[in-house]
Design a protein around this motif. Structure first.
Motif, mmCIF file in Angstrom:
data_model
loop_
_atom_site.group_PDB
_atom_site.id
_atom_site.type_symbol
_atom_site.label_atom_id
_atom_site.label_comp_id
_atom_site.label_asym_id
_atom_site.label_seq_id
_atom_site.Cartn_x
_atom_site.Cartn_y
_atom_site.Cartn_z
ATOM 1 N N GLY A 133 -12.121 -2.963 2.002
ATOM 2 C CA GLY A 133 -10.710 -3.064 2.352
ATOM 3 C C GLY A 133 -10.476 -3.839 3.634
ATOM 4 O O GLY A 133 -9.346 -4.230 3.935
ATOM 5 N N LYS A 134 -11.549 -4.058 4.407
ATOM 6 C CA LYS A 134 -11.446 -4.826 5.657
ATOM 7 C C LYS A 134 -12.774 -5.517 5.900
ATOM 8 O O LYS A 134 -13.805 -5.134 5.312
ATOM 9 C CB LYS A 134 -11.096 -3.900 6.828
ATOM 10 N N PRO A 135 -12.812 -6.539 6.741
ATOM 11 C CA PRO A 135 -14.058 -7.269 6.960
ATOM 12 C C PRO A 135 -15.162 -6.372 7.520
ATOM 13 O O PRO A 135 -14.913 -5.484 8.337
ATOM 14 C CB PRO A 135 -13.664 -8.352 7.975
ATOM 15 N N ALA A 136 -16.391 -6.620 7.081
ATOM 16 C CA ALA A 136 -17.553 -5.902 7.590
ATOM 17 C C ALA A 136 -18.204 -6.697 8.711
ATOM 18 O O ALA A 136 -18.002 -7.911 8.830
ATOM 19 C CB ALA A 136 -18.561 -5.681 6.460
ATOM 20 N N THR A 137 -18.985 -6.007 9.537
ATOM 21 C CA THR A 137 -19.803 -6.688 10.534
ATOM 22 C C THR A 137 -21.251 -6.628 10.081
ATOM 23 O O THR A 137 -21.675 -5.679 9.413
ATOM 24 C CB THR A 137 -19.656 -6.054 11.922
ATOM 25 N N LEU A 138 -22.015 -7.646 10.428
ATOM 26 C CA LEU A 138 -23.378 -7.775 9.940
ATOM 27 C C LEU A 138 -24.292 -8.195 11.086
ATOM 28 O O LEU A 138 -23.990 -9.148 11.808
ATOM 29 C CB LEU A 138 -23.421 -8.825 8.824
ATOM 30 N N HIS A 186 4.825 -0.117 -10.476
ATOM 31 C CA HIS A 186 6.033 -0.781 -9.984
ATOM 32 C C HIS A 186 5.893 -1.199 -8.529
ATOM 33 O O HIS A 186 6.416 -2.244 -8.135
ATOM 34 C CB HIS A 186 7.238 0.145 -10.128
ATOM 35 N N ALA A 187 5.202 -0.392 -7.731
ATOM 36 C CA ALA A 187 5.034 -0.682 -6.312
ATOM 37 C C ALA A 187 4.050 0.337 -5.743
ATOM 38 O O ALA A 187 3.631 1.278 -6.431
ATOM 39 C CB ALA A 187 6.368 -0.602 -5.572
ATOM 40 N N GLN A 188 3.694 0.141 -4.499
ATOM 41 C CA GLN A 188 2.825 1.097 -3.809
ATOM 42 C C GLN A 188 3.407 2.510 -3.945
ATOM 43 O O GLN A 188 4.598 2.725 -3.726
ATOM 44 C CB GLN A 188 2.731 0.689 -2.342
ATOM 45 N N HIS A 189 2.566 3.467 -4.340
ATOM 46 C CA HIS A 189 2.971 4.865 -4.549
ATOM 47 C C HIS A 189 4.050 5.007 -5.615
ATOM 48 O O HIS A 189 4.774 6.000 -5.625
ATOM 49 C CB HIS A 189 3.468 5.498 -3.235
ATOM 50 N N ASP A 190 4.149 4.040 -6.507
ATOM 51 C CA ASP A 190 5.194 4.105 -7.543
ATOM 52 C C ASP A 190 4.610 3.674 -8.887
ATOM 53 O O ASP A 190 4.714 2.526 -9.304
ATOM 54 C CB ASP A 190 6.375 3.209 -7.152
ATOM 55 N N ILE A 191 3.959 4.617 -9.552
ATOM 56 C CA ILE A 191 3.457 4.425 -10.914
ATOM 57 C C ILE A 191 4.235 5.367 -11.813
ATOM 58 O O ILE A 191 4.293 6.565 -11.563
ATOM 59 C CB ILE A 191 1.945 4.708 -11.016
ATOM 60 N N CYS A 245 -10.083 4.153 -12.201
ATOM 61 C CA CYS A 245 -11.028 3.388 -11.389
ATOM 62 C C CYS A 245 -10.614 3.423 -9.920
ATOM 63 O O CYS A 245 -9.436 3.590 -9.595
ATOM 64 C CB CYS A 245 -11.067 1.949 -11.897
ATOM 65 N N GLY A 246 -11.598 3.210 -9.032
ATOM 66 C CA GLY A 246 -11.285 3.102 -7.613
ATOM 67 C C GLY A 246 -10.315 1.973 -7.329
ATOM 68 O O GLY A 246 -9.496 2.057 -6.410
ATOM 69 N N THR A 247 -10.376 0.914 -8.139
ATOM 70 C CA THR A 247 -9.429 -0.195 -7.983
ATOM 71 C C THR A 247 -7.998 0.281 -8.241
ATOM 72 O O THR A 247 -7.060 -0.123 -7.545
ATOM 73 C CB THR A 247 -9.781 -1.336 -8.942
ATOM 74 N N ASP A 248 -7.838 1.146 -9.249
ATOM 75 C CA ASP A 248 -6.509 1.701 -9.534
ATOM 76 C C ASP A 248 -5.983 2.483 -8.326
ATOM 77 O O ASP A 248 -4.798 2.418 -7.990
ATOM 78 C CB ASP A 248 -6.561 2.615 -10.757
ATOM 79 N N LEU A 249 -6.877 3.237 -7.684
ATOM 80 C CA LEU A 249 -6.474 4.020 -6.509
ATOM 81 C C LEU A 249 -6.056 3.100 -5.364
ATOM 82 O O LEU A 249 -5.078 3.382 -4.657
ATOM 83 C CB LEU A 249 -7.620 4.927 -6.054
ATOM 84 N N HIS A 250 -6.804 1.999 -5.177
ATOM 85 C CA HIS A 250 -6.430 1.045 -4.125
ATOM 86 C C HIS A 250 -5.043 0.450 -4.401
ATOM 87 O O HIS A 250 -4.246 0.261 -3.477
ATOM 88 C CB HIS A 250 -7.475 -0.076 -4.036
ATOM 89 N N GLU A 251 -4.768 0.147 -5.667
ATOM 90 C CA GLU A 251 -3.447 -0.384 -6.005
ATOM 91 C C GLU A 251 -2.356 0.641 -5.686
ATOM 92 O O GLU A 251 -1.303 0.309 -5.131
ATOM 93 C CB GLU A 251 -3.389 -0.766 -7.486
ATOM 94 N N TYR A 252 -2.598 1.883 -6.034
ATOM 95 C CA TYR A 252 -1.623 2.952 -5.795
ATOM 96 C C TYR A 252 -1.373 3.153 -4.299
ATOM 97 O O TYR A 252 -0.224 3.315 -3.864
ATOM 98 C CB TYR A 252 -2.140 4.241 -6.425
ATOM 99 N N LEU A 253 -2.436 3.116 -3.506
ATOM 100 C CA LEU A 253 -2.313 3.404 -2.076
ATOM 101 C C LEU A 253 -1.910 2.182 -1.253
ATOM 102 O O LEU A 253 -1.175 2.324 -0.267
ATOM 103 C CB LEU A 253 -3.642 3.944 -1.540
ATOM 104 N N GLU A 254 -2.373 1.005 -1.651
ATOM 105 C CA GLU A 254 -2.228 -0.171 -0.786
ATOM 106 C C GLU A 254 -1.634 -1.381 -1.491
ATOM 107 O O GLU A 254 -1.399 -2.407 -0.861
ATOM 108 C CB GLU A 254 -3.612 -0.569 -0.233
ATOM 109 N N GLY A 255 -1.419 -1.292 -2.805
ATOM 110 C CA GLY A 255 -1.065 -2.458 -3.609
ATOM 111 C C GLY A 255 0.327 -2.991 -3.395
ATOM 112 O O GLY A 255 1.105 -2.433 -2.603
#
Length: 353
Positions: free
Chosen positions: A275-280, A7-12, A37-47
């Motif tokens: 989750g954020k830009p990398a430097t190279l 439903h929302a961040q931290h709301d499954i 999946c790690g993608t599921d965790l990203h959705e839960y924490l940041e989605g």
């Protein structure tokens, strides 16, 4: 039926929803197990990230939050839609969880994982594996024969590793250096070992170091917190460096180490989602003529991936560290993987448990 709905961040929420209707050229599947999946965790924490937020429905599914989650799943065929003649009710299967348009240039070229409108079942809509039943187009359904259904829930992330292997161009006898022994790093290592590649892994977690060694997917496991991993890779390769490197951590220092650890004209494949830009350090890339490649999901990888398991070249059972019922998804699943990820590798969920 029961389903885990974002439903929302931290709301499954675990909710009762109607079952999807069977349609022509589709298959109804009773879900047995679904991995987190790690993608599921990203959705839960940041989605929402890949999940379409309210007011912005996905262009192919036309769905928006709330959506049913879960894309790493196995199950048993319970019904066949009109036109499906090459599967049988009672057959065990896994699903390649895609939505693609079939019309854009990548789709027409057969590279449907790069579809400009691409979405995943369990994120873009279409139901999900964190539910009791799902209906999926026949195109995406793969029979698994005698592979146990709990282990089969790991076929999807194993296919991610297989596609990364294909993208790397690694050959039997090569040496690979993997930065990060999380679930994808470990399963990628399993594919590489099955294909005759020597594997060196770098991982700070003692539990994940042990998992890499006890499963036999790594020939050498290095601890970046106590040793110079670049020096060790060079030592293990006679001063030459690894033929291929895989970034599986989304940590910049690991990417830097890979640039130093691969040989001149070596290949680095970035597998992780950042989750954020990398430097190279472009100078390292240029002076060593390193080939840096991206990889996303899989494309036509499932049949070969399934064969690796069926032939006994990959054993998925040791990577399952917990089995939980759907009602304990957050407490025993998400929270464990977020707060104790150093000990948990893959937690699978029974929607019917």
């Amino acid at each position: 039926m029961k389903a885990a709905r974002f439903h929302a961040q931290h709301d499954i929420r675990i909710e009762e929803i109607p079952e999807a209707l069977l349609r022509p050229d589709a298959v109804a599947i009773d879900v047995a197990w679904c991995g987190i999946c790690g993608t599921d965790l990203h959705e839960y924490l940041e989605g929402p990230i890949f999940i379409s937020p309210k007011g912005h429905p996905h262009p192919l599914t036309h769905e928006q939050e709330p959506v049913t989650m879960g894309h790493e799943f196995s199950g048993t065929v319970s019904a066949l839609g009109e036109g499906v003649t090459d599967l049988t009710v009672g057959e065990n299967v896994v699903v390649e969880p895609y939505f693609v348009c079939g019309e854009c240039a990548p789709c027409r070229a057969g590279r449907y994982n790069l579809c400009v409108k691409m979405g995943f079942i369990g994120l873009a809509g279409g139901g999900g594996g964190l539910s009791e039943r799902i209906v999926v187009d026949r195109r995406w359904v793969h029979p698994i024969g005698a592979i146990p259904l709990d282990e089969a829930a790991l076929i999807e992330p194993l296919a991610v590793g297989h596609h990364a292997f294909v993208r790397s161009g690694a050959q039997r006898g090569d040496v690979a250096f993997i930065g990060g022994a999380g679930p994808i790093g470990l399963l990628l290592a399993a594919v590489l070992k099955a294909e005759g590649v020597t594997v060196i892994m770098s991982e700070p977690s003692a539990a994940r170091q042990a998992k890499a060694l006890e499963t036999g997917v790594a020939d050498h496991v290095l601890d970046p917190s106590t040793e110079d991993v670049v020096a060790r890779v060079r030592e293990l390769t006679g001063g030459v460096g690894a033929d291929v490197g895989f970034e599986c951590s989304s940590i910049n220092v690991v990417l830097d180490q890979l640039l130093d650890a691969v040989r001149p004209a070596g290949v680095i494949v970035n597998v992780s989602i950042w989750g954020k830009p990398a430097t190279l350090d472009m100078q390292k890339l240029v002076l060593k003529e390193i080939d840096l490649r991206g990889t996303i999901a899989y494309v036509n990888d499932h049949p070969a991936t399934i064969r690796l398991v069926q032939q006994g070249k990959v054993n998925l059972a040791p990577f399952i560290t917990a089995r939980i019922p759907l009602d304990r998804l957050i407490e025993d699943g998400f929270e464990t993987l977020i707060n104790h990820k150093e000990t948990a590798v893959k937690i699978i969920v029974s929607p019917r448990g």
